[in-house]
Write a protein that holds these residues in place. Sequence first.
Motif, PDB file in Angstrom:
ATOM      1  N   ALA A  17      43.296 -52.621 -20.213  1.00 21.58           N
ATOM      2  CA  ALA A  17      44.022 -52.039 -21.348  1.00 21.58           C
ATOM      3  C   ALA A  17      45.064 -51.029 -20.868  1.00 21.58           C
ATOM      4  N   GLU A  18      44.697 -50.217 -19.893  1.00 19.74           N
ATOM      5  CA  GLU A  18      45.630 -49.226 -19.348  1.00 19.74           C
ATOM      6  C   GLU A  18      46.799 -49.927 -18.659  1.00 19.74           C
ATOM      7  N   PHE A  19      46.478 -50.968 -17.918  1.00 19.60           N
ATOM      8  CA  PHE A  19      47.528 -51.711 -17.223  1.00 19.60           C
ATOM      9  C   PHE A  19      48.473 -52.389 -18.204  1.00 19.60           C
ATOM     10  N   GLN A  20      47.918 -53.038 -19.216  1.00 25.07           N
ATOM     11  CA  GLN A  20      48.741 -53.739 -20.195  1.00 25.07           C
ATOM     12  C   GLN A  20      49.639 -52.775 -20.978  1.00 25.07           C
ATOM     13  N   LYS A  21      49.148 -51.574 -21.195  1.00 28.99           N
ATOM     14  CA  LYS A  21      49.962 -50.570 -21.889  1.00 28.99           C
ATOM     15  C   LYS A  21      51.216 -50.261 -21.077  1.00 28.99           C
ATOM     16  N   GLU A  22      51.063 -50.103 -19.766  1.00 32.70           N
ATOM     17  CA  GLU A  22      52.212 -49.807 -18.915  1.00 32.70           C
ATOM     18  C   GLU A  22      53.129 -51.027 -18.777  1.00 32.70           C
ATOM     19  N   THR A  60      55.771 -61.887 -15.742  1.00 31.46           N
ATOM     20  CA  THR A  60      55.065 -61.809 -17.029  1.00 31.46           C
ATOM     21  C   THR A  60      53.767 -62.604 -16.983  1.00 31.46           C
ATOM     22  N   GLN A  61      53.827 -63.784 -16.408  1.00 34.61           N
ATOM     23  CA  GLN A  61      52.625 -64.614 -16.297  1.00 34.61           C
ATOM     24  C   GLN A  61      51.586 -63.948 -15.388  1.00 34.61           C
ATOM     25  N   LEU A  62      52.051 -63.388 -14.277  1.00 40.82           N
ATOM     26  CA  LEU A  62      51.129 -62.743 -13.339  1.00 40.82           C
ATOM     27  C   LEU A  62      50.443 -61.538 -13.982  1.00 40.82           C
ATOM     28  N   CYS A  63      51.184 -60.762 -14.759  1.00 43.69           N
ATOM     29  CA  CYS A  63      50.624 -59.566 -15.390  1.00 43.69           C
ATOM     30  C   CYS A  63      49.647 -59.903 -16.513  1.00 43.69           C
ATOM     31  N   SER A  64      49.716 -61.113 -17.039  1.00 52.28           N
ATOM     32  CA  SER A  64      48.791 -61.518 -18.102  1.00 52.28           C
ATOM     33  C   SER A  64      47.490 -62.089 -17.546  1.00 52.28           C
ATOM     34  N   ASN A  65      47.466 -62.283 -16.238  1.00 55.70           N
ATOM     35  CA  ASN A  65      46.268 -62.828 -15.578  1.00 55.70           C
ATOM     36  C   ASN A  65      45.148 -61.796 -15.585  1.00 55.70           C
ATOM     37  N   SER A  66      43.955 -62.212 -15.932  1.00 60.39           N
ATOM     38  CA  SER A  66      42.809 -61.292 -15.992  1.00 60.39           C
ATOM     39  C   SER A  66      42.444 -60.731 -14.625  1.00 60.39           C
ATOM     40  N   GLU A  67      42.902 -61.404 -13.561  1.00 61.40           N
ATOM     41  CA  GLU A  67      42.598 -60.949 -12.200  1.00 61.40           C
ATOM     42  C   GLU A  67      43.755 -60.162 -11.586  1.00 61.40           C
ATOM     43  N   SER A  68      44.734 -59.802 -12.378  1.00 60.92           N
ATOM     44  CA  SER A  68      45.942 -59.189 -11.825  1.00 60.92           C
ATOM     45  C   SER A  68      45.674 -57.858 -11.134  1.00 60.92           C
ATOM     46  N   ILE A  69      44.755 -57.076 -11.656  1.00 59.91           N
ATOM     47  CA  ILE A  69      44.492 -55.757 -11.070  1.00 59.91           C
ATOM     48  C   ILE A  69      43.823 -55.892  -9.703  1.00 59.91           C
TER      49      ILE A  69
END
Length: 633
Positions: A30-35, A179-188
């Motif tokens: 959630a924190e990552f998606q906000k940024e 955009t696709q990479l940032c939407s990946n659940s494993e991105s962090i």
Amino acid sequence: MVMYDAQTGFQLGDPQVTPLSEQSQLPTMAEFQKEFSAMILSASGWRKVFALSGNEEDATTEIGAANGVLSALIAQVFADYIIQRCGPGCKIALGLDARPTGTQIGDIIARVLAGRGIQVEYLFITAAPEIMAYSHQLDGFVYVSASHNPVGHNGIKFGLNDGGVLPGEETAKLTAAFTQLCSNSESISLASQLVAACSEDAIQKIFAETASCKARAVASYRDFTRLVVSGTEDQQQQKAFFDLISQTTKKKPLSVSCDMNGSARTLSIDKDFLPECGIGFDAINNKPRNIVHAIIPEPENLVHCARFMEEQKPTNPAITLGYMPDCDGDRGNIVYWDDASGKSQVLKAQEVFALSVLAELAYLDYRNESTAKNAKPGVSVNDPTSMRIEEIAAAFDATVFRAEVGEANVVNLAREARQKGYTVPILGEGSNGGNITHPAAVRDPINTIFALVKLLAIQDTTLADGSIKQGLFHRWCSKSGQEAAYKADFTLADIIATLPVYTTTGVSESRALLKIKTTDHGMLKARFQKEFEASWQQKKEALAKEYGIASYEAICNNGTKETRNLSDYSLSGKGGLKILFKDAAGKNTGFIWMRGSGTEPVFRILCDVRGSNKQMEEALLAWETELLEKADS
């Protein structure tokens, strides 16, 4: 052990401390998606507030874990792109503007790129024109910058080895992948792994070689600038050009003042290059990261340079020009000394560009006369550039090509024109000032300064047969029907007085920025069309009587494509939309223009009218504002 940059003493990073390695300190999704959602992803660059506090005026070095993850994924996307184009083991330059957050972003990006097997030449703080000039010798570059935005912002620009940022269609590929990479659940977790893939020895070597990489870049940039401002690769011709400048400035000394405002140009060629050419130079706020006032080089911030010139003038009567770059050092608008008022005067952005175009077209004509070479001259500009450019170009039989806002669009349109046989010596975005002098593919204040120096220094000469070869200003006066305006002891103020007169909205004025709720700009423009056409029917008689407006033409610019006589305004989408007004004879008399910013959450509007007519400019802009607000309601 923390390593430091030898030139500035600033921290580079600690090879023994791997960013994003502490799992407990990684952000939540959630924190990552906000940024990520706060990022503006445009063809001109990707930007957001990277300061950990979220305050755009915060000069902290801290970016926080979520922005660290974004930095790693940005590097991953570019690594995929450059490796696919240039193969494994490719070499790229990595640099930063002077923003404090750049240190942590650069550390992470360097590690990810190196971990992918890319050879990284880390320049640390470097001006945008410098890294882009140096990129000619490599495979590409990554530049960490938010240009003119406030200090807490930061962002990314990508490029190959053609000296400019990636064109819009290539940036779109990176945007989609990011955009696709940032939407990946494993991105962090992926970001953490990417940073860790770089060994301690590898990042230590990158940091250790920063000084030598920077030195090579400065040398490369100096050589490239000599080519750009002289207009020739021939060493003897370059020498002749710079000898001519030096000879003129010996007879009539010329000195330049600069408000560096802590920008990346504090570490570039300016302080050495100008004196090498016989031009005096002095600067204030010339320590990197000593950002003492707002970054955007618009009139409200050029007053500091103007004041500096006035303080210097009593002891240095040669002071003629001044400039202030933005944080990445690619844009610099101009101040000049006006003898009539005895004060420094700030040039408006459109005037700076107009003078630069006049200078470079006159210089092309001057050089072609010596070689008896014929050329089809052209100028590439963005769509809100004042129509005075058409008048200047007409004097030199040059064609004006218009693109959508965005440096990459203007550069690519110039390339398209050259493929059609045109010689395009100068291009740029008149609405923002500054200029791009070919073969450079980015704005550069040194090139702007030299455009004005050419106007002042290349004067009439008597040839062996007794004939007069006109200098640049005399040439302009003759070709524009203003022969009476020429005099041998002219000043820059005399040149400015001969420019076509237009009244144009300044891009940094509050009137030029609207807050628009409608996110679908195509839909907004369709609604605007309905409001405009209805209002036109009501106002056309009054417009004809008061301003001589008899008809109009709708024009849109998307990328490098211009569409005239537009019947459906929605087709302009996120591009620029212009309503061009004409008088009864069909001559252009003014325009209103609109486009949503690609790098800021604002909708930009502008009006340009022929002549000194502030009342007309204000009325047309207010009309545009009223109709847009109705369309947005």
